[in-house]
Design an enzyme around this catalytic site. Structure first.
Site, mmCIF file in Angstrom:
data_model
loop_
_atom_site.group_PDB
_atom_site.id
_atom_site.type_symbol
_atom_site.label_atom_id
_atom_site.label_comp_id
_atom_site.label_asym_id
_atom_site.label_seq_id
_atom_site.Cartn_x
_atom_site.Cartn_y
_atom_site.Cartn_z
ATOM 1 N N HIS A 1 -3.281 -0.795 11.402
ATOM 2 C CA HIS A 1 -4.357 -0.712 12.396
ATOM 3 C C HIS A 1 -3.952 -1.336 13.725
ATOM 4 C CE1 HIS A 1 -7.232 0.967 9.676
ATOM 5 N NE2 HIS A 1 -7.254 -0.089 8.869
ATOM 6 N N ASP B 1 -6.034 0.524 -1.368
ATOM 7 C CA ASP B 1 -7.488 0.425 -1.367
ATOM 8 C C ASP B 1 -8.162 1.756 -1.671
ATOM 9 O OD1 ASP B 1 -6.466 1.346 0.989
ATOM 10 O OD2 ASP B 1 -7.527 -0.037 2.294
ATOM 11 N N HIS C 1 -7.937 3.870 4.671
ATOM 12 C CA HIS C 1 -8.348 3.880 6.075
ATOM 13 C C HIS C 1 -7.257 4.524 6.926
ATOM 14 C CE1 HIS C 1 -10.369 0.320 4.245
ATOM 15 N NE2 HIS C 1 -11.411 0.816 4.886
ATOM 16 N N ASP D 1 -3.094 4.755 2.682
ATOM 17 C CA ASP D 1 -4.185 3.782 2.724
ATOM 18 C C ASP D 1 -5.508 4.525 2.901
ATOM 19 O OD1 ASP D 1 -4.481 0.536 3.461
ATOM 20 O OD2 ASP D 1 -6.102 1.804 4.203
#
Length: 588
Positions: free
Chosen positions: A309, A436, A347, A345
């Site tokens: 990120h 995740d 996200h 991931d």
């Protein structure tokens, strides 16, 4: 003796004088039984009477008893004449010395014990097992990782120590020939990065994430043992400035002078965070260089804080420095011309996309929850394909809902990821391995299993001549992240996945997402055109087959009696049970 509230004083005195003639009468009211040694007044709650129990032996005792009766009678008269409001305002007037030995108030203070699950950080009350993940509150997951039982308290696993000792015998052999081994990047100083301020809930990105994975690898005899450790170093400021702006690098460095700080409400830093971030980026850069140069076969970067990120100018989403971007540039500096980054991931890696969205030498492919931009961080739509001449070098597979599992991911690999990667032909492959999306993760809420992660790793290991680096990103259920990371490292060690995918069928939502991606990306990758046409033709059959199955289930809910089979209704029996298809003949 009765105390008359409206009686005169003479009547009351005459009654008092009769006290020495009062005989023992037993227990009345709430006073209990007496032995005759003490005379106590008792107020009968049912009848409004004062009863003196006891035997007088002297005049002094009679006088004391009379005075007690006098006082109690006066209180009784006041009680009768007062209103409820008066009694509330004058509660002390009625505090007598009654013996309340038959009434015992609750002495123990009941305290509700609150504890946070070590595995998933969820809060629980007065139970031994987590209500969310079922983990025992004293499980040994930090000692043995995913091999510890979730239902028992911490206990030594039989044979674990002997197994680790046997696996450690091979370390010297591996160090002499590391080019044939898997390298692991890990340093305990990264555990110092933690949230200082204690809030109402533990932060999901916590040091226990690395502890659980390391415990799993040690228990399995993988590391130390079968994998080769590399020496950690802090990345230099010059290397970081190839990825991030100078202002961002200085902002992260400034946190080393502060006890606690925040870049965003959920992205924390303490005095050790800058060092941890430099160690994580340095390990990823050195692993990439070692793999490209042939000093080791492949590698796994067991690092934190995560990085995908972190963009050019900002830290966000628990990430400080972009580890995958640093590794990609280090690989190119070591000789790799084209680098593939696959980010699974849950996200979207908005930071990695921002860094390379104008770079044709780095292909970024991300599979993530998107839900029309409602899932964090809101970026990563299918139409985000890169810009400034690098269109097509950014591929996003945005799932439209949660609960996505192995079939959807593997189907996307087969029809999107692998065809594009084959046409790109990378010299080096990086996996931004956030776990995740694993089953049981409290943030991702998806359903990918360790076997699914192992299969995806196996699919990507065929590219770049096996030069593959896996970098840890997210993942916040300790059991899920440790079991998934262990399964991935076993594939790096040339262990075959548990099962090969055969006739993988995605969900309808997953298939629609993949069709959307193919329709956009086939404009840049011609090999996708055939896949799109094939799946589009099968889409109608897929929905038709689902409707047919529903109709069959509804039809078979009507079951004819078995005795119809041998009677005059034999034909009707077979029709209702689906043995005969009845078709109508068209009449012109």
């Amino acid at each position: 003796m009765s105390c008359l509230p409206n009686g005169d004083r003479e009547t009351e005195i005459s009654l008092h004088r009769q006290n020495d003639q009062v005989q023992y009468q037993g227990s009345i009211g709430r006073c209990g039984n007496f032995d005759g040694s003490n005379a106590r007044p008792c107020y009968n709650e049912n009848y409004g009477e004062i009863i003196v129990s006891g035997i007088s032996n002297s005049s002094s005792e009679n006088q004391s008893a009379n005075s007690q009766v006098d006082g109690v009678c006066r209180k009784a008269r006041q009680h009768k004449e007062m209103t409820l409001q008066d009694m509330y305002n004058n509660q002390n007037l009625f505090d007598d010395d009654d013996d309340d030995s038959d009434w015992e108030p609750l002495q123990k203070h009941v305290e509700i014990v609150k504890w946070f699950c070590t595995n998933c950080t969820m809060v629980n009350f007065d139970v031994a097992y987590c209500d969310i993940c079922g983990e025992h509150k004293e499980s040994g997951i930090l000692k043995h990782g995913c091999f510890a039982s979730p239902f028992l308290q911490d206990a030594n696993l039989p044979g674990v120590e002997s197994e680790i000792k046997e696996s450690n015998k091979d370390i010297q052999i591996q160090k002499s020939a590391p080019n044939n081994t898997t390298a692991i990047g890990f340093d305990e100083r990264m555990l110092l990065h933690s949230e200082v301020e204690m809030k109402s809930h533990p932060h999901p990105e916590r040091p226990d994430r690395l502890r659980a994975i390391a415990a799993s690898l040690a228990t399995a005899g993988i590391f130390p043992g079968k994998c080769f450790p590399i020496t950690a170093r802090e990345i230099t400021k010059e290397e970081l400035q190839m990825v991030h702006s100078s202002e961002h690098v200085e902002a992260v460095e400034l946190t080393s002078h502060l006890l606690s700080s925040y870049f965003t409400p959920d992205t924390y830093a303490n005095e050790h965070s800058a060092c941890s971030a430099r160690l994580a980026a340095g390990l990823c850069a050195d692993l990439a260089s070692a793999i490209v140069s042939g000093h080791t076969k492949n590698g796994f970067a067991l690092v934190r804080p995560p990085g995908h990120h972190a963009g050019v100018k900002q830290a966000m989403g628990f990430c400080l420095h972009n580890n995958a971007a640093v590794a990609a540039l280090a690989a190119q500096a070591a000789g790799a011309k084209k680098v593939l980054i696959v980010d699974w991931d849950v996200h979207h890696g908005n930071g990695t996309q921002e860094i390379f969205e104008q770079n044709k030498s780095v292909l970024y492919i991300s599979l993530h929850r998107h839900e029309g931009g409602k899932f964090y961080p809101g970026t990563g739509a299918a139409y985000e394909v890169g810009k400034m001449g690098a269109e097509g070098y950014c591929v996003n597979v945005p799932w439209s809902r949660g609960g996505v599992g192995d079939n959807d991911y593997i189907f996307a690999f087969q029809h999107v990821v692998l065809p594009i990667a084959s046409e790109f032909a990378p010299d080096f492959t990086i996996i931004s391995a956030g776990f995740d999306a694993a089953r049981g993760d409290p943030l991702g809420c998806c359903d990918v299993t360790p076997a699914g992660y192992a299969q995806m790793t196996h699919m990507l290991s065929d590219f770049s001549g096996g030069k593959l680096l896996v970098i840890l990103e997210g993942g916040y259920n300790l059991r899920s992240i440790s079991s998934s990371a262990t399964a991935v490292i076993k594939v790096l060690l040339d262990e075959s996945p548990e099962c090969e995918p055969e006739n993988v069928l995605p969900t309808k939502a997953g298939l629609l997402t993949i069709l959307e991606v193919l329709k956009i990306q086939m404009n840049f990758w011609p090999t996708l055109g055939s896949n799109f046409m094939k799946l589009q033709s099968q889409w109608g059959m897929y929905t038709l087959g689902s409707k047919k199955n529903k109709q069959t289930r509804k039809r078979r809910q009507v079951v004819a009696p078995i005795w119809w089979k041998w009677g005059r209704k034999c034909l009707l029996y077979h029709v209702l049970n689906g043995h005969v298809n009845v078709k109508r003949r068209k009449v012109d």
